[in-house]
Every structure is written in C-alpha cells, then in structure tokens.
Enzyme design. Structure first.
Site, PDB file in Angstrom:
ATOM      1  N   GLY A 166       0.809  -1.210   0.000  1.00  0.00           N
ATOM      2  CA  GLY A 166       0.000   0.000   0.000  1.00  0.00           C
ATOM      3  C   GLY A 166       0.843   1.260   0.000  1.00  0.00           C
ATOM      4  O   GLY A 166       0.419   2.298   0.522  1.00  0.00           O
TER       5      GLY A 166
ATOM      6  N   HIS B 156       2.549  -5.258 -11.557  1.00  0.00           N
ATOM      7  CA  HIS B 156       2.579  -5.187 -10.092  1.00  0.00           C
ATOM      8  C   HIS B 156       1.322  -5.794  -9.478  1.00  0.00           C
ATOM      9  O   HIS B 156       1.389  -6.399  -8.400  1.00  0.00           O
ATOM     10  CB  HIS B 156       2.721  -3.714  -9.673  1.00  0.00           C
ATOM     11  CG  HIS B 156       3.116  -3.533  -8.233  1.00  0.00           C
ATOM     12  ND1 HIS B 156       4.360  -3.890  -7.753  1.00  0.00           N
ATOM     13  CD2 HIS B 156       2.436  -3.034  -7.168  1.00  0.00           C
ATOM     14  CE1 HIS B 156       4.440  -3.603  -6.464  1.00  0.00           C
ATOM     15  NE2 HIS B 156       3.276  -3.091  -6.085  1.00  0.00           N
TER      16      HIS B 156
ATOM     17  N   GLN C 203       4.035  -8.209   0.489  1.00  0.00           N
ATOM     18  CA  GLN C 203       3.789  -7.800  -0.898  1.00  0.00           C
ATOM     19  C   GLN C 203       4.046  -6.308  -1.040  1.00  0.00           C
ATOM     20  O   GLN C 203       3.591  -5.498  -0.229  1.00  0.00           O
ATOM     21  CB  GLN C 203       2.339  -8.128  -1.295  1.00  0.00           C
ATOM     22  CG  GLN C 203       2.009  -7.900  -2.761  1.00  0.00           C
ATOM     23  CD  GLN C 203       1.359  -6.552  -3.036  1.00  0.00           C
ATOM     24  OE1 GLN C 203       0.817  -5.926  -2.128  1.00  0.00           O
ATOM     25  NE2 GLN C 203       1.395  -6.109  -4.283  1.00  0.00           N
ATOM     26  N   SER C 204       4.827  -5.919  -2.061  1.00  0.00           N
ATOM     27  CA  SER C 204       5.107  -4.522  -2.370  1.00  0.00           C
ATOM     28  C   SER C 204       5.751  -3.833  -1.156  1.00  0.00           C
ATOM     29  O   SER C 204       6.785  -4.275  -0.675  1.00  0.00           O
ATOM     30  CB  SER C 204       3.822  -3.824  -2.823  1.00  0.00           C
ATOM     31  OG  SER C 204       4.083  -2.556  -3.361  1.00  0.00           O
TER      32      SER C 204
ATOM     33  N   ASP D 169       6.511  -5.146 -14.216  1.00  0.00           N
ATOM     34  CA  ASP D 169       6.142  -4.354 -13.036  1.00  0.00           C
ATOM     35  C   ASP D 169       6.768  -2.967 -13.169  1.00  0.00           C
ATOM     36  O   ASP D 169       7.994  -2.827 -13.168  1.00  0.00           O
ATOM     37  CB  ASP D 169       6.643  -5.053 -11.774  1.00  0.00           C
ATOM     38  CG  ASP D 169       6.133  -4.412 -10.492  1.00  0.00           C
ATOM     39  OD1 ASP D 169       5.794  -3.218 -10.512  1.00  0.00           O
ATOM     40  OD2 ASP D 169       6.070  -5.117  -9.476  1.00  0.00           O
TER      41      ASP D 169
END
Length: 409
Positions: A146, A350, A216-217, A318
């Site tokens: 996020g 992504h 994630q991310s 990505d």
C-alpha cells in the site's frame, strides 16, 4: 501544505479507542473453546454484530481522518488527481470480485477479524482458518502493501481465503501507515505482529514450527526489514520475544529492498521525494531500512547467517517497483551465502500477481508455487493439492483486461 514534522505532530494525537489487551483478553475475543484431534486447543470467535459495526466505524473514521490529513500534506496536483481517478476506475472494474471477497471476509466462520496483537493504533490482525481442524496447520504471516500509505490488513483477504482452502492458516497484519507513523513504526508493528503469531498461533490450530513470512510490495520491504532487524538482535545476544529460526522461509512479492535505488523511481511515478523522505525518516535512514545495503556491511555477517530461505517473486512488466529490485536483492543475499532464489513471471505487472490472477481463478503459478513450498514436507497435503478443484473465477475476463489497462500501479 503542512511540513512533514508539523503533520506528524498533529497526527500524534490520533489514537484508536481502547486500552491495550493482554493475551488473555485476546483469547476472550474468540470463544467456544474446543479441541483438535491431537488435543491442541481451538477457539471460535463469538460473533457480535454490534461490536463488528462499532469497530468498522472506528477504523473507517481513523482511516478517513488520516486520508484528509494526508491530502492536506500532498496538495491536489494533476498527477495525483489522475491517479486517484484511475484507481477508482480500476476498483470499479474489479468490484464483482471485491464484493464476493468482502462478503466472505465479514461473514465466513473461517475468518477471525481484528485480533489485537499490540498496544499501538492499528495493532490488529486477521486470521484465516482452514475448514478442518485435524492437526496443527502451517502458517503464513502476511504483511500487505500500500505504498507505506494505504496498507490495510483486509487487502490480504483474497490470499488468506484461498490459502485457507489449502489447509494453511494465514495471519494478515495491520500496521501504522504514513502519516500516522513512519517506517520505524511500521517495522516495529510488523515485528510485534510476527512475535504474537509465533507465541500464540498454536491456540488457533497453527504449528509454531511451520511459520512462513510473506510481504507484498511495501509490505515485502517492511517484513524484510523486520526479519533482518530481528536477526541482528539475535546475533548480538539481545533479549527477544521470537526467533528468526521460527521462520521456515521468507516470501517477498514485488518488493523493493534498496531505498537508494527507489527514491527517484517513486518520485517520477508520483510518490514525491519529499513524501518518500518523510516516510523513511530522511535520507540518513536509507541504509538502516535497506536490507540489500545492510547485507554488504561485514559487521552484520553473523546476522545474515541466521536468515531463512528467501524466495522472491516479481513480474517482468512491473512498473511500480522494477523487477531489478528483486534481482539485486537476490544477488546480495547469495553474496553472503543466504539461500535465495528469484522467480520472475514474464509479462506480469505489479497487480497481476496479487489481484488480477487470483480473481481470474483456475491455475495460478504464483499460488501453486507458494502452496507447493509450504507443503513440500507433507505428502498427504501434496496429494490433496493435486486433486484440489480449480479456484472459482470471481471477475469476467473482459473486466480484468480493462482493469489492467487503467491500473495506476
């Protein structure tokens, strides 16, 4: 537009209602004590519609207030407006799938929402439990992404529900986001959430000897920092509440692990340098929160030797976080003799790996890879995986393709 210090000072007054809970109070959030076939305790959460509505309202108020403060800090520029519009279109196109997942998130008996793991705002986690309780299950601790700004534990609900169907418990951690907190707060929250799972998951049917960490991310960056910081503490002989040895493997999905290489990239994509520096507590903190850079310091070689197997996943298309970020981190891990591997998915963006592909249903290379690694030492689980029905499609293909075209990620 507020300066970063003024903004953070004004936000320091924002607190989530309710005092910190002890472990015993946490257990009271789930009632109906029973036993699994091997005698280990199991708990079922007492459903309370009023409490759920009240908690949802409190969290909505908190996130809304933080969002307005953040917008006041960012200002309203053309690039942000276009990205917000693109995000709104993207979400609307995927809404048929999101609604189905939301229904299960709020009403499935397999989901235990908002278990308190610490005394800071948003120190909560969601548990996704398998449909059967025949013995202790492997566990995935998941830290959502996020952009360090809009992370939320419910973003992991699709992954949690799907892994639970394969007999894997998933704990999705929430953590303070900017501007409610900065990177050190996020890493601290993640570490405390991991500690809670390591020390309490057996009460929910989880196997404390089969815990996997995944991010994630931005969540991949945060969880990797938490894992490396824990390894450093252990190497120094510091007092600890959980051990890196309890983590069987680390899964990093579409993450970035070297802040020096990301600051300009993010600036060009709309996460402006000034904001990024505020999130990361200034450029002087880049090395501390760049696991790839810290691995090159000879003084932390002992800590590196404690790290578990690292498996990094990335899409070759990505544009949010370049695939090179996972490649250079893999190389840095191997340079200090940490077992590491990189799995690159050709043409994936992504969000393909984390959203579009799971919503598409059917066969999913990333999902199958993670499940096979977790079940590698369990022949019965592997046999069950081989005959598991294909996952249900949640969004029509034409909507997925349109969403891919308008995605701001």
């Amino acid at each position: 537009m507020k300066s970063s210090p003024d903004l953070l000072m004004s936000l320091s007054q924002i607190k989530e209602a309710g005092p910190a809970k002890s472990d015993e109070q946490v257990r009271r959030r789930v009632s109906g004590k029973s036993s699994s076939v091997d005698g280990s305790p199991r708990f079922c959460r007492q459903q309370s519609l009023g409490r759920d509505i009240g908690h949802a309202a409190a969290e909505t108020y908190l996130i809304t207030q933080l969002s307005f403060n953040l917008l006041g800090y960012l200002g309203v520029g053309y690039r942000w407006i276009t990205r917000l519009l693109a995000l709104a279109c993207y979400a609307m196109l995927l809404m048929p799938g999101f609604l189905q997942v939301a229904y299960l998130y709020f009403f499935s008996s397999q989901v235990r929402r908002s278990i308190v793991y610490g005394d800071q705002p948003r120190n909560r986690l969601d548990l996704y439990l398998p449909p059967t309780n025949d013995g202790l299950k492997p566990v995935v601790v998941f830290v959502t992404g996020g952009a360090w700004i809009i992370g939320y534990k419910a973003w992991g609900s699709l992954l949690g529900l799907q892994l639970a169907e394969r007999d894997i418990i998933v704990a999705c951690l929430d953590y303070r986001n900017f501007p409610q907190g900065t990177i050190s707060d996020m890493v601290s929250d993640a570490a405390q959430g991991i500690s809670f799972v390591c020390n309490n998951i057996s009460a929910f049917g989880g196997d404390p000897n089969r815990i996997y960490l995944m991010g994630q991310s931005a969540g991949a960056h945060i969880s990797s920092c938490a894992l490396f910081e824990q390894a450093i503490k252990e190497s120094r002989g510091d007092s600890i509440s959980w051990s890196v040895s309890q983590i069987k493997a680390y899964f990093g999905l579409s993450g970035g692990y070297n802040l020096f290489n990301l600051v300009e990239h993010f600036h060009n994509r709309g996460l402006y340098r000034s904001i990024f520096l505020s999130i990361m507590e200034g450029e002087e903190s880049f090395e501390q929160f760049s696991p790839e850079v810290r691995l090159k310091d000879p003084s932390v070689r002992k800590a590196a030797s404690l790290l578990p197997h690292n498996i990094l996943f990335h899409g070759s298309a990505d544009y949010s976080i370049p695939p090179e970020a996972s490649k250079t981190f893999t190389d840095a891990l191997r340079d200090v003799e940490v077992k590491a591997e990189l799995i690159m998915y050709k043409g994936k963006t992504h969000t393909d790996l984390f959203l579009q592909d799971p919503l598409r249903g059917g066969k999913d290379e990333l999902f199958d890879h993670i499940v096979s690694m977790i079940h590698a030492e369990d022949s019965d689980a592997l046999n069950n995986d081989a005959v598991a029905p294909p996952r249900k499609r949640l969004v029509p293909e034409f909507l997925l393709k349109l969403a891919g075209k308008v995605s701001p990620f």
